[in-house]
Design a protein around this motif. Structure first.
Motif, short mmCIF file in Angstrom:
data_model
loop_
_atom_site.label_atom_id
_atom_site.label_comp_id
_atom_site.label_asym_id
_atom_site.label_seq_id
_atom_site.Cartn_x
_atom_site.Cartn_y
_atom_site.Cartn_z
N GLU A 134 1.03 -1.16 0.00
CA GLU A 134 -0.19 0.06 0.10
C GLU A 134 0.80 1.12 -0.13
OE1 GLU A 134 -1.95 -3.46 0.54
OE2 GLU A 134 -0.46 -2.74 2.14
N ALA A 135 1.92 1.34 0.69
CA ALA A 135 2.97 2.39 0.77
C ALA A 135 3.33 2.48 -0.67
CB ALA A 135 3.99 2.01 1.68
N ASP A 136 3.82 1.35 -1.25
CA ASP A 136 4.25 1.59 -2.46
C ASP A 136 3.39 2.15 -3.70
OD1 ASP A 136 6.89 0.53 -2.01
OD2 ASP A 136 6.46 -1.44 -2.54
N TYR A 137 2.19 1.65 -3.40
CA TYR A 137 1.03 2.32 -4.35
C TYR A 137 0.70 3.75 -4.09
CZ TYR A 137 -3.87 3.02 -6.21
OH TYR A 137 -4.70 3.47 -6.82
N LEU A 138 0.79 4.30 -2.83
CA LEU A 138 0.72 5.70 -2.53
C LEU A 138 1.99 6.40 -3.08
CD1 LEU A 138 -0.65 8.21 -1.36
CD2 LEU A 138 0.00 7.44 1.00
N ALA A 139 3.10 5.60 -3.02
CA ALA A 139 4.44 6.59 -3.47
C ALA A 139 4.45 6.53 -4.70
CB ALA A 139 5.60 5.86 -3.03
N SER A 140 3.73 5.75 -5.69
CA SER A 140 3.70 5.90 -7.07
C SER A 140 2.71 7.08 -7.44
CB SER A 140 3.23 4.65 -7.64
OG SER A 140 1.92 4.19 -7.23
N VAL A 141 1.56 7.20 -6.67
CA VAL A 141 0.56 8.18 -6.87
C VAL A 141 1.23 9.59 -6.55
CG1 VAL A 141 -1.35 9.34 -5.92
CG2 VAL A 141 -1.58 7.00 -6.28
N LEU A 142 2.15 9.77 -5.39
CA LEU A 142 2.89 11.20 -5.31
C LEU A 142 3.96 11.27 -6.19
CD1 LEU A 142 3.07 10.47 -1.40
CD2 LEU A 142 1.44 12.09 -2.50
N GLU A 143 4.58 10.32 -6.89
CA GLU A 143 5.61 10.36 -7.81
C GLU A 143 5.06 10.99 -9.07
OE1 GLU A 143 9.18 7.77 -9.82
OE2 GLU A 143 7.32 6.85 -9.23
N LYS A 144 3.75 10.76 -9.35
CA LYS A 144 3.04 11.20 -10.58
C LYS A 144 3.19 12.83 -10.46
CE LYS A 144 0.48 7.20 -11.86
NZ LYS A 144 -0.80 6.35 -11.74
N GLY A 145 2.66 13.19 -9.28
CA GLY A 145 2.40 14.60 -9.27
C GLY A 145 3.90 15.51 -9.03
#
Length: 535
Positions: free
Chosen positions: A57-68
């Motif tokens: 789940e942390a990796d998933y959120l990290a990928s979201v934040l990376e997009k921005g």
């Protein structure tokens, strides 16, 4: 829509903050929202605080934040930033899928009793970011209002169904739909993989199912039409591709429910292996739609063995608990006219074709049970005459459906749901008048989708827990392209997300429309071709 709510929604599209006395714009609407004072400023160098058990789940959120922000944030076990916390006691308070999301000036905390709740908290957090966050580089810090959310779903079964037998869409589109389901906290992907017009799943023991059964030479253009496209249609998923999609869904906390149709809707399989059929005349995959003549000859032990072998491979592939067998729209005339089937019925003491279908369905249900899973089927599996076709010669149905079966209601009087739960069955309500996405917006406008209640009016409260939830169905007979499909699905999918998640006391169509403005902005940026629906 009230003018002040519309103004707030429009303002949000051009700013990075929400300042609303009416709450926040999250779909589905959370159970409880408490607005705080001040705001949290999300920066590009934010840290994620998470222990190893929520790494996915942390990796998933990290990928979201990376997009921005253009860079993936560090994940560490201590510190300040966005914290993901497993708190076992929350499972007792908010259930298996509940979560809390707390945003203060000094940080963000997403807490839940397990990883699923953490993931859903992340989805709410995503919707508090600007609509363009995941599509456009952010040059400024993101201001997010202080808020505390405590949230959990109304129903455990929140399903989206995709029919790929009639028109194959492919892995890219399936993943896109899974992404949208995840954002909206829908947790079951009902995957319709076999039917008369195409077999879409590789079965290694029976290679002709895809070599022959996945291809049809033409396609009927519209209902009751004698016009055809004049073009072949084909496509299927290898088992390796299916494993990839299953893993993709798993990371989004979505369980895939495969549907392998039996005993009807079988002509693609019969075209591949003609000995499977009841008529002995099927040689090609069907090019027209509707209720077909042929079905599996379920009086033949070889056919039963074939179906069990298919299910063995399906059950080995899909880790979820439920296997859907369809069971709808069986044409009984070939069974009535078959000497071998009539002899089998006499031998087994089966007085009608309906009894024969239930007898067969129970064989399959018991087989699925032994594998540690549960069988599910459309509500014809109970033997009810939902199409008013049985006639006087059928008589009283004597066979009774296996107790472990899940009844998927789609058609008939609502009393049939009451009867099913009173007899002890779990029910998923997908009443076609309320949930079929292939229907026009004139027939099922957005407001009707939103107002659907899976629990029938007047159902005794002691049976409410037997209604597991609902499904919304994307049937694709006359919807060949992705653009057409998206128009039918969106924005109604968002309305159905609130049907499954949001408590009745928190539902408000006006508030939903307000939040939908922001969700549509995300869809614009994602290239999703949604319908500009009216009430």
């Amino acid at each position: 829509m009230k003018p002040h709510k519309l103004l707030l929604a429009v303002i949000f599209l051009f700013t990075t903050a929400i300042h609303s006395q009416d709450g926040i714009n999250v779909i589905p609407q959370p159970t409880k929202v408490e607005m705080g004072t001040g705001a949290y400023f999300l920066e590009g160098d934010v840290k994620l605080i998470a222990i190893s058990s929520v790494k996915s789940e942390a990796d998933y959120l990290a990928s979201v934040l990376e997009k921005g922000f253009g860079k993936k944030p560090d994940i560490q076990q201590r510190g300040a930033g966005i914290a993901l916390k497993i708190i076992p006691d929350l499972k007792d308070k908010l259930g298996e899928e509940g979560y809390t999301l707390t945003i203060k000036k000094n940080g963000v905390t997403i807490a839940a009793g397990n990883q699923t709740g953490i993931f859903y908290g992340i989805q709410s957090f995503r919707q508090l970011l600007p609509p363009n966050f995941e599509f456009k580089p952010q040059t400024d810090d993101i201001e997010i209002p202080a808020v505390k959310i405590a949230d959990n779903p109304r129903f455990p079964w929140r399903s989206f169904h995709l029919d790929e037998s009639r028109h194959f869409k492919g892995m890219k589109e399936v993943k896109k739909l899974l992404d949208q389901m995840a954002l909206l906290k829908m947790n079951k992907f009902h995957w319709h993989l076999t039917d008369d017009q195409g077999w879409r799943i590789e079965i290694k023991k029976y290679p002709l199912l895809t070599e022959i059964g996945s291809k049809r030479k033409d396609t009927q253009i519209s209902r009751n039409s004698d016009q055809f496209t004049g073009e072949p249609h084909s496509g299927f998923y290898t088992q390796e591709e299916i494993k990839e999609i299953i893993e993709y869904a798993k990371k989004r906390h979505i369980t895939i429910v495969p549907e392998i149709e039996m005993p009807g809707h079988a002509m693609a399989a019969v075209a591949a292996y003609p000995w499977l059929g009841s008529l002995g005349t099927t040689k090609e995959v069907a090019t027209i739609f509707g209720k077909m003549d042929d079905s599996f000859n379920i009086s033949d032990p070889k056919v039963i063995n074939f179906l069990k072998n298919v299910l063995d491979e399906v059950m080995a592939l899909f880790p979820g608990e439920v296997i859907h067998i369809g069971g709808d729209e069986v044409n009984f005339e070939p069974w009535k006219n078959s000497e071998s089937i009539q002899a089998f019925m006499k031998k087994e003491g089966l007085k009608s074709p309906v009894d024969l279908q239930i007898y067969f369905t129970n064989q399959i249900s018991n087989y699925v049970d032994k594998a540690g899973k549960r069988m599910m089927g459309w509500n014809e599996i109970m033997g009810d005459d939902i199409h008013k076709e049985h006639g006087a010669d059928i008589g009283e149905v004597e066979q009774k459906l296996a107790e472990s079966a899940i009844v998927h209601f789609w058609k008939g009087e609502l009393d049939l749901i009451n009867n099913a739960v009173e007899e002890g069955y779990d029910v998923v309500n997908s009443n076609h008048w309320d949930t079929y996405l292939d229907y026009t917006y004139e027939r099922i406008p957005l407001s009707r989708s939103y107002s659907f209640n899976p629990i029938p009016e007047g159902l005794d409260e002691k049976y409410h827990s037997k209604i597991l939830g609902f499904g919304t169905q994307m049937w694709s007979e006359y919807i060949p392209t992705v653009a057409q499909m998206d128009q039918q699905i969106f924005p109604r999918l968002a309305a159905y997300a609130e049907v499954g998640w949001t408590s009745l006391s928190e539902k408000d169509f006006e508030r939903f429309e307000n939040s939908l403005i922001i969700l549509k902005e995300r869809w614009n940026l994602a290239g999703i071709n949604y319908h500009e629906a009216t009430e």
